[in-house]
Design a protein around this motif. Structure first.
Motif, PDB file in Angstrom:
ATOM      1  N   UNK A   1       0.835  -1.204   0.000  1.00  0.00           N
ATOM      2  CA  UNK A   1       0.000   0.000   0.000  1.00  0.00           C
ATOM      3  C   UNK A   1       0.866   1.249   0.000  1.00  0.00           C
ATOM      4  N   UNK A   2       1.876   1.254   0.840  1.00  0.00           N
ATOM      5  CA  UNK A   2       2.794   2.395   0.893  1.00  0.00           C
ATOM      6  C   UNK A   2       3.461   2.603  -0.463  1.00  0.00           C
ATOM      7  N   UNK A   3       3.945   1.537  -1.056  1.00  0.00           N
ATOM      8  CA  UNK A   3       4.642   1.646  -2.338  1.00  0.00           C
ATOM      9  C   UNK A   3       3.700   2.114  -3.447  1.00  0.00           C
ATOM     10  N   UNK A   4       2.464   1.657  -3.417  1.00  0.00           N
ATOM     11  CA  UNK A   4       1.502   2.068  -4.440  1.00  0.00           C
ATOM     12  C   UNK A   4       1.232   3.575  -4.355  1.00  0.00           C
ATOM     13  N   UNK A   5       1.053   4.079  -3.136  1.00  0.00           N
ATOM     14  CA  UNK A   5       0.813   5.513  -2.963  1.00  0.00           C
ATOM     15  C   UNK A   5       2.053   6.316  -3.355  1.00  0.00           C
TER      16      UNK A   5
ATOM     17  N   UNK B   1       6.428   9.879   5.257  1.00  0.00           N
ATOM     18  CA  UNK B   1       6.683  10.913   4.242  1.00  0.00           C
ATOM     19  C   UNK B   1       5.461  11.165   3.371  1.00  0.00           C
ATOM     20  N   UNK B   2       4.707  10.103   3.058  1.00  0.00           N
ATOM     21  CA  UNK B   2       3.565  10.250   2.145  1.00  0.00           C
ATOM     22  C   UNK B   2       2.225  10.188   2.862  1.00  0.00           C
ATOM     23  N   UNK B   3       2.247  10.064   4.191  1.00  0.00           N
ATOM     24  CA  UNK B   3       1.015  10.101   4.963  1.00  0.00           C
ATOM     25  C   UNK B   3       0.226   8.803   4.982  1.00  0.00           C
ATOM     26  N   UNK B   4       0.920   7.659   4.957  1.00  0.00           N
ATOM     27  CA  UNK B   4       0.266   6.353   5.031  1.00  0.00           C
ATOM     28  C   UNK B   4       0.671   5.666   6.330  1.00  0.00           C
ATOM     29  N   UNK B   5      -0.303   5.221   7.104  1.00  0.00           N
ATOM     30  CA  UNK B   5      -0.013   4.577   8.386  1.00  0.00           C
ATOM     31  C   UNK B   5       0.635   3.214   8.178  1.00  0.00           C
TER      32      UNK B   5
END
Length: 351
Positions: A239-243, A313-317
Protein backbone atom coordinates in the motif's frame (compact mmCIF):
# COMPACT_ATOMS: atom_id res chain seq x y z
CA UNK A 1 31.43 -32.16 -3.45
CA UNK A 2 34.39 -30.67 -1.56
CA UNK A 3 36.65 -28.23 -3.38
CA UNK A 4 39.93 -27.18 -1.81
CA UNK A 5 41.82 -24.08 -2.87
CA UNK A 6 45.37 -24.92 -3.90
CA UNK A 7 48.42 -22.69 -3.78
CA UNK A 8 48.14 -22.02 -7.49
CA UNK A 9 44.42 -21.27 -7.25
CA UNK A 10 41.38 -23.34 -8.06
CA UNK A 11 41.28 -22.09 -11.59
CA UNK A 12 43.44 -20.24 -14.03
CA UNK A 13 43.97 -16.63 -12.98
CA UNK A 14 41.80 -14.15 -14.87
CA UNK A 15 42.56 -10.51 -15.64
CA UNK A 16 38.96 -9.23 -15.91
CA UNK A 17 38.83 -8.29 -12.23
CA UNK A 18 41.97 -7.09 -10.49
CA UNK A 19 42.13 -6.53 -6.73
CA UNK A 20 38.75 -7.00 -5.01
CA UNK A 21 38.27 -5.72 -1.45
CA UNK A 22 35.51 -7.03 0.81
CA UNK A 23 34.54 -4.15 3.10
CA UNK A 24 32.78 -5.74 6.04
CA UNK A 25 33.86 -9.36 6.06
CA UNK A 26 30.93 -10.89 7.89
CA UNK A 27 28.66 -13.69 6.70
CA UNK A 28 27.87 -12.34 3.23
CA UNK A 29 31.33 -10.84 2.77
CA UNK A 30 33.21 -13.98 3.75
CA UNK A 31 31.01 -16.22 1.60
CA UNK A 32 31.11 -14.12 -1.59
CA UNK A 33 34.73 -13.10 -1.05
CA UNK A 34 35.71 -16.68 -0.33
CA UNK A 35 34.01 -17.95 -3.49
CA UNK A 36 35.76 -15.27 -5.56
CA UNK A 37 39.13 -16.09 -3.97
CA UNK A 38 38.72 -19.81 -4.54
CA UNK A 39 37.95 -19.12 -8.22
CA UNK A 40 41.34 -17.49 -8.72
CA UNK A 41 40.61 -13.80 -8.06
CA UNK A 42 42.79 -11.58 -5.89
CA UNK A 43 40.64 -10.80 -2.86
CA UNK A 44 41.40 -8.91 0.34
CA UNK A 45 39.15 -8.90 3.40
CA UNK A 46 38.63 -5.96 5.75
CA UNK A 47 36.68 -6.71 8.92
CA UNK A 48 36.51 -7.18 12.68
CA UNK A 49 39.49 -8.31 14.80
CA UNK A 50 37.73 -11.40 16.18
CA UNK A 51 36.98 -12.72 12.71
CA UNK A 52 40.45 -11.83 11.48
CA UNK A 53 42.00 -14.01 14.18
CA UNK A 54 39.63 -16.88 13.44
CA UNK A 55 40.18 -16.76 9.66
CA UNK A 56 43.94 -16.43 9.92
CA UNK A 57 43.93 -19.44 12.26
CA UNK A 58 41.44 -21.76 10.58
CA UNK A 59 40.88 -20.47 7.04
CA UNK A 60 37.41 -20.48 5.52
CA UNK A 61 34.95 -23.30 4.97
CA UNK A 62 32.01 -22.44 2.72
CA UNK A 63 29.11 -24.90 2.61
CA UNK A 64 26.03 -24.81 0.40
CA UNK A 65 22.44 -25.97 0.19
CA UNK A 66 23.28 -28.46 -2.56
CA UNK A 67 26.03 -30.08 -0.49
CA UNK A 68 29.06 -28.39 -2.07
CA UNK A 69 31.95 -27.27 0.12
CA UNK A 70 34.85 -24.91 -0.56
CA UNK A 71 37.88 -25.02 1.75
CA UNK A 72 40.35 -22.13 1.73
CA UNK A 73 43.52 -22.48 3.85
CA UNK A 74 44.42 -19.60 6.15
CA UNK A 75 47.72 -18.93 4.38
CA UNK A 76 45.86 -18.04 1.17
CA UNK A 77 43.68 -15.39 2.84
CA UNK A 78 44.61 -11.73 3.26
CA UNK A 79 42.50 -10.34 6.10
CA UNK A 80 43.17 -7.04 7.85
CA UNK A 81 41.57 -4.72 10.38
CA UNK A 82 43.57 -1.78 8.99
CA UNK A 83 41.63 0.23 6.38
CA UNK A 84 44.91 1.07 4.67
CA UNK A 85 44.57 -2.33 2.98
CA UNK A 86 41.88 -0.74 0.80
CA UNK A 87 44.28 1.77 -0.71
CA UNK A 88 45.09 -0.21 -3.86
CA UNK A 89 41.77 -2.01 -4.39
CA UNK A 90 40.27 -1.79 -7.87
CA UNK A 91 36.80 -2.83 -6.73
CA UNK A 92 35.27 -2.59 -3.26
CA UNK A 93 32.26 -4.71 -2.31
CA UNK A 94 30.48 -3.13 0.66
CA UNK A 95 28.84 -5.83 2.78
CA UNK A 96 28.56 -4.09 6.17
CA UNK A 97 25.28 -3.79 8.04
CA UNK A 98 23.22 -0.80 6.93
CA UNK A 99 23.88 1.08 10.16
CA UNK A 100 27.59 1.13 9.26
CA UNK A 101 27.19 2.44 5.70
CA UNK A 102 28.12 6.03 6.55
CA UNK A 103 31.26 4.86 8.34
CA UNK A 104 32.13 2.69 5.35
CA UNK A 105 31.70 5.59 2.96
CA UNK A 106 33.95 7.88 5.00
CA UNK A 107 36.57 5.16 5.39
CA UNK A 108 36.68 4.51 1.64
CA UNK A 109 36.93 8.25 0.97
CA UNK A 110 39.81 8.65 3.42
CA UNK A 111 41.86 5.69 2.14
CA UNK A 112 41.01 5.34 -1.55
CA UNK A 113 41.91 8.54 -3.37
CA UNK A 114 42.32 6.56 -6.62
CA UNK A 115 38.51 6.25 -7.01
CA UNK A 116 37.92 2.48 -7.18
CA UNK A 117 34.51 1.16 -8.20
CA UNK A 118 32.23 0.62 -5.19
CA UNK A 119 29.32 -1.83 -5.20
CA UNK A 120 26.85 -2.13 -2.30
CA UNK A 121 25.69 -5.71 -1.64
CA UNK A 122 23.68 -4.80 1.46
CA UNK A 123 20.13 -5.28 2.66
CA UNK A 124 17.99 -2.18 2.63
CA UNK A 125 17.01 0.61 0.28
CA UNK A 126 19.15 3.62 1.14
CA UNK A 127 22.74 2.33 1.17
CA UNK A 128 23.72 3.09 -2.40
CA UNK A 129 22.40 6.65 -2.10
CA UNK A 130 24.36 7.15 1.13
CA UNK A 131 27.57 5.90 -0.46
CA UNK A 132 27.08 8.15 -3.50
CA UNK A 133 26.58 11.16 -1.25
CA UNK A 134 29.76 10.41 0.69
CA UNK A 135 31.80 9.42 -2.36
CA UNK A 136 31.35 12.11 -5.04
CA UNK A 137 33.35 11.24 -8.14
CA UNK A 138 33.39 7.51 -7.35
CA UNK A 139 31.49 5.02 -9.49
CA UNK A 140 29.00 3.62 -6.96
CA UNK A 141 26.46 0.99 -7.94
CA UNK A 142 24.16 -1.39 -6.11
CA UNK A 143 23.34 -5.06 -6.03
CA UNK A 144 21.07 -7.57 -4.33
CA UNK A 145 22.12 -10.80 -2.61
CA UNK A 146 19.10 -13.15 -2.58
CA UNK A 147 20.42 -16.03 -0.54
CA UNK A 148 20.79 -16.52 3.19
CA UNK A 149 24.26 -17.01 4.68
CA UNK A 150 24.55 -18.23 8.26
CA UNK A 151 27.76 -18.34 10.25
CA UNK A 152 27.65 -21.87 11.61
CA UNK A 153 30.95 -21.97 13.48
CA UNK A 154 33.94 -19.67 13.80
CA UNK A 155 34.85 -19.72 10.11
CA UNK A 156 32.13 -21.92 8.59
CA UNK A 157 29.65 -19.97 6.45
CA UNK A 158 26.63 -21.81 5.07
CA UNK A 159 24.38 -20.83 2.17
CA UNK A 160 21.04 -22.29 3.18
CA UNK A 161 18.81 -20.88 0.41
CA UNK A 162 19.08 -20.37 -3.33
CA UNK A 163 18.69 -17.37 -5.62
CA UNK A 164 20.23 -15.28 -8.38
CA UNK A 165 22.50 -12.42 -7.37
CA UNK A 166 21.43 -9.23 -9.16
CA UNK A 167 23.79 -6.36 -10.01
CA UNK A 168 22.97 -2.91 -11.32
CA UNK A 169 23.46 -2.80 -15.07
CA UNK A 170 26.68 -0.84 -15.52
CA UNK A 171 30.12 -1.15 -17.15
CA UNK A 172 31.57 -1.17 -13.62
CA UNK A 173 29.65 -4.29 -12.62
CA UNK A 174 30.46 -6.36 -15.72
CA UNK A 175 33.88 -7.60 -14.47
CA UNK A 176 32.33 -8.56 -11.13
CA UNK A 177 29.47 -10.39 -12.84
CA UNK A 178 31.95 -12.41 -14.88
CA UNK A 179 34.03 -13.19 -11.78
CA UNK A 180 30.95 -14.27 -9.81
CA UNK A 181 29.81 -16.55 -12.62
CA UNK A 182 33.25 -18.20 -12.72
CA UNK A 183 32.96 -18.65 -8.97
CA UNK A 184 29.72 -20.60 -9.41
CA UNK A 185 27.29 -17.86 -8.37
CA UNK A 186 24.48 -17.19 -10.84
CA UNK A 187 23.95 -13.50 -11.59
CA UNK A 188 21.78 -11.13 -13.57
CA UNK A 189 21.91 -7.39 -14.22
CA UNK A 190 19.01 -4.99 -13.91
CA UNK A 191 18.78 -1.35 -14.96
CA UNK A 192 16.44 -0.27 -12.14
CA UNK A 193 18.17 -1.58 -9.02
CA UNK A 194 15.82 0.41 -6.77
CA UNK A 195 12.83 -1.68 -7.85
CA UNK A 196 14.89 -4.83 -7.22
CA UNK A 197 15.79 -3.67 -3.72
CA UNK A 198 12.15 -2.91 -2.89
CA UNK A 199 11.18 -6.34 -4.20
CA UNK A 200 13.83 -7.93 -1.98
CA UNK A 201 12.72 -5.83 0.98
CA UNK A 202 9.21 -7.33 0.73
CA UNK A 203 10.75 -10.76 1.28
CA UNK A 204 13.14 -9.42 3.93
CA UNK A 205 10.15 -8.36 6.03
CA UNK A 206 10.21 -11.97 7.21
CA UNK A 207 13.70 -11.50 8.71
CA UNK A 208 12.38 -9.92 11.87
CA UNK A 209 9.47 -12.36 12.16
CA UNK A 210 11.90 -15.26 11.89
CA UNK A 211 14.13 -13.69 14.53
CA UNK A 212 11.20 -13.23 16.90
CA UNK A 213 10.07 -16.83 16.37
CA UNK A 214 13.49 -18.34 17.07
CA UNK A 215 12.73 -21.11 14.56
CA UNK A 216 14.57 -22.21 11.42
CA UNK A 217 13.12 -20.48 8.37
CA UNK A 218 11.57 -23.60 6.88
CA UNK A 219 9.78 -24.47 10.13
CA UNK A 220 8.56 -20.91 10.65
CA UNK A 221 7.28 -20.43 7.09
CA UNK A 222 5.47 -23.77 7.23
CA UNK A 223 3.08 -22.32 9.87
CA UNK A 224 0.16 -20.29 8.58
CA UNK A 225 -0.08 -18.14 11.71
CA UNK A 226 3.45 -16.77 11.21
CA UNK A 227 2.75 -16.28 7.51
CA UNK A 228 -0.37 -14.27 8.33
CA UNK A 229 1.77 -11.79 10.24
CA UNK A 230 4.19 -11.59 7.31
CA UNK A 231 1.30 -11.14 4.87
CA UNK A 232 0.01 -8.23 6.98
CA UNK A 233 3.40 -6.51 6.85
CA UNK A 234 3.76 -7.09 3.12
CA UNK A 235 0.22 -5.91 2.35
CA UNK A 236 0.86 -2.75 4.33
CA UNK A 237 4.15 -2.18 2.50
CA UNK A 238 2.52 -2.70 -0.91
CA UNK A 239 0.00 0.00 0.00
CA UNK A 240 2.79 2.39 0.89
CA UNK A 241 4.64 1.65 -2.34
CA UNK A 242 1.50 2.07 -4.44
CA UNK A 243 0.81 5.51 -2.96
CA UNK A 244 4.48 6.44 -3.42
CA UNK A 245 4.33 5.30 -7.07
CA UNK A 246 7.04 2.70 -6.53
CA UNK A 247 6.73 -0.61 -8.32
CA UNK A 248 8.71 -3.41 -6.66
CA UNK A 249 10.32 -5.91 -9.02
CA UNK A 250 9.85 -9.64 -8.81
CA UNK A 251 12.96 -11.03 -7.11
CA UNK A 252 11.74 -14.48 -6.15
CA UNK A 253 9.31 -17.02 -7.56
CA UNK A 254 6.17 -14.98 -6.87
CA UNK A 255 4.83 -11.67 -8.23
CA UNK A 256 4.96 -9.18 -5.30
CA UNK A 257 1.24 -8.36 -5.35
CA UNK A 258 0.37 -12.05 -4.99
CA UNK A 259 2.53 -12.64 -1.92
CA UNK A 260 -0.11 -11.83 0.74
CA UNK A 261 -2.65 -14.13 -0.89
CA UNK A 262 -0.23 -17.05 -1.22
CA UNK A 263 1.13 -16.62 2.30
CA UNK A 264 -2.34 -16.91 3.86
CA UNK A 265 -3.21 -20.19 2.15
CA UNK A 266 -3.77 -23.19 4.47
CA UNK A 267 -0.55 -25.02 5.23
CA UNK A 268 -1.01 -28.04 2.90
CA UNK A 269 -2.00 -25.81 -0.02
CA UNK A 270 0.79 -23.31 0.68
CA UNK A 271 3.40 -26.07 0.72
CA UNK A 272 2.05 -27.35 -2.60
CA UNK A 273 1.75 -23.96 -4.32
CA UNK A 274 4.83 -22.26 -2.88
CA UNK A 275 7.23 -25.15 -2.56
CA UNK A 276 9.98 -23.03 -4.10
CA UNK A 277 9.74 -20.60 -1.17
CA UNK A 278 10.59 -23.48 1.15
CA UNK A 279 13.57 -24.69 -0.89
CA UNK A 280 16.06 -24.26 1.91
CA UNK A 281 17.78 -26.52 4.37
CA UNK A 282 17.14 -26.86 8.06
CA UNK A 283 20.10 -24.64 8.94
CA UNK A 284 18.70 -21.54 7.24
CA UNK A 285 17.76 -18.67 9.54
CA UNK A 286 17.50 -14.93 9.04
CA UNK A 287 20.40 -12.56 9.59
CA UNK A 288 18.33 -10.73 12.22
CA UNK A 289 18.04 -13.95 14.22
CA UNK A 290 21.82 -14.26 14.12
CA UNK A 291 22.15 -10.61 15.20
CA UNK A 292 19.94 -11.20 18.25
CA UNK A 293 21.83 -14.36 19.19
CA UNK A 294 25.18 -12.57 18.97
CA UNK A 295 23.97 -9.46 20.82
CA UNK A 296 24.28 -7.22 17.75
CA UNK A 297 21.78 -4.52 16.84
CA UNK A 298 19.45 -5.99 14.17
CA UNK A 299 18.79 -4.23 10.86
CA UNK A 300 15.07 -3.83 11.50
CA UNK A 301 15.31 -0.02 11.25
CA UNK A 302 16.61 -0.40 7.69
CA UNK A 303 14.04 -2.99 6.57
CA UNK A 304 10.72 -2.43 8.35
CA UNK A 305 11.98 1.03 9.29
CA UNK A 306 12.36 1.99 5.63
CA UNK A 307 8.64 1.27 5.16
CA UNK A 308 7.77 3.33 8.23
CA UNK A 309 9.83 6.33 7.05
CA UNK A 310 8.33 6.24 3.56
CA UNK A 311 4.85 5.91 5.04
CA UNK A 312 5.43 8.95 7.24
CA UNK A 313 6.68 10.91 4.24
CA UNK A 314 3.57 10.25 2.14
CA UNK A 315 1.02 10.10 4.96
CA UNK A 316 0.27 6.35 5.03
CA UNK A 317 -0.01 4.58 8.39
CA UNK A 318 2.25 1.57 9.00
CA UNK A 319 1.10 0.00 12.29
CA UNK A 320 2.17 -3.56 11.39
CA UNK A 321 5.74 -2.65 10.55
CA UNK A 322 5.89 -0.38 13.58
CA UNK A 323 4.80 -3.27 15.81
CA UNK A 324 7.48 -5.60 14.42
CA UNK A 325 10.12 -2.88 14.80
CA UNK A 326 9.12 -2.26 18.42
CA UNK A 327 9.26 -5.98 19.25
CA UNK A 328 12.70 -6.35 17.67
CA UNK A 329 14.07 -3.35 19.54
CA UNK A 330 12.74 -4.79 22.80
CA UNK A 331 14.30 -8.18 22.05
CA UNK A 332 17.67 -6.57 21.37
CA UNK A 333 17.45 -4.46 24.52
CA UNK A 334 16.66 -7.57 26.53
CA UNK A 335 19.97 -9.06 25.45
CA UNK A 336 18.84 -12.70 25.67
CA UNK A 337 18.66 -13.54 21.98
CA UNK A 338 15.41 -14.45 20.26
CA UNK A 339 12.30 -14.18 22.47
CA UNK A 340 10.98 -17.37 20.76
CA UNK A 341 7.47 -15.98 20.34
CA UNK A 342 4.91 -18.57 19.32
CA UNK A 343 2.84 -17.78 16.24
CA UNK A 344 -0.25 -17.27 18.38
CA UNK A 345 1.52 -14.89 20.77
CA UNK A 346 2.96 -12.91 17.87
CA UNK A 347 -0.47 -12.66 16.26
CA UNK A 348 -1.91 -11.26 19.47
CA UNK A 349 0.14 -8.08 18.93
CA UNK A 350 -1.82 -7.51 15.70
CA UNK A 351 -5.33 -8.12 17.04
Amino acid sequence: MVVAAMDNGLTEKHDMTSRIAIFGAGSIGCFIGGKLLAAGNEVIFYGRPDLQIAVQTSGLRLTELEGNETLIPAEQITFSTDPAILSDADLILVTVKSRDTETAGRTIRDHCSHYPSVISLQNGIENTAILRRLLPGYKVTGGMVPFNILRMEQTVFHRGTEGTLILQESPETLPLQQALERAGLTTETHRDISSILWGKLLLNLNNAINALSGLPLRQQLAQQAYRRVLATCIRETLTVLRVANIRPAKTGKVIPNLLPLILTLPDPLFIKVAGAMLKMDDNARSSMWEDLQRGREPEVDYINGAVIRLGEKIGVATPANQTITRLMRAAHANGKGSPSLSAEKLQNYFN
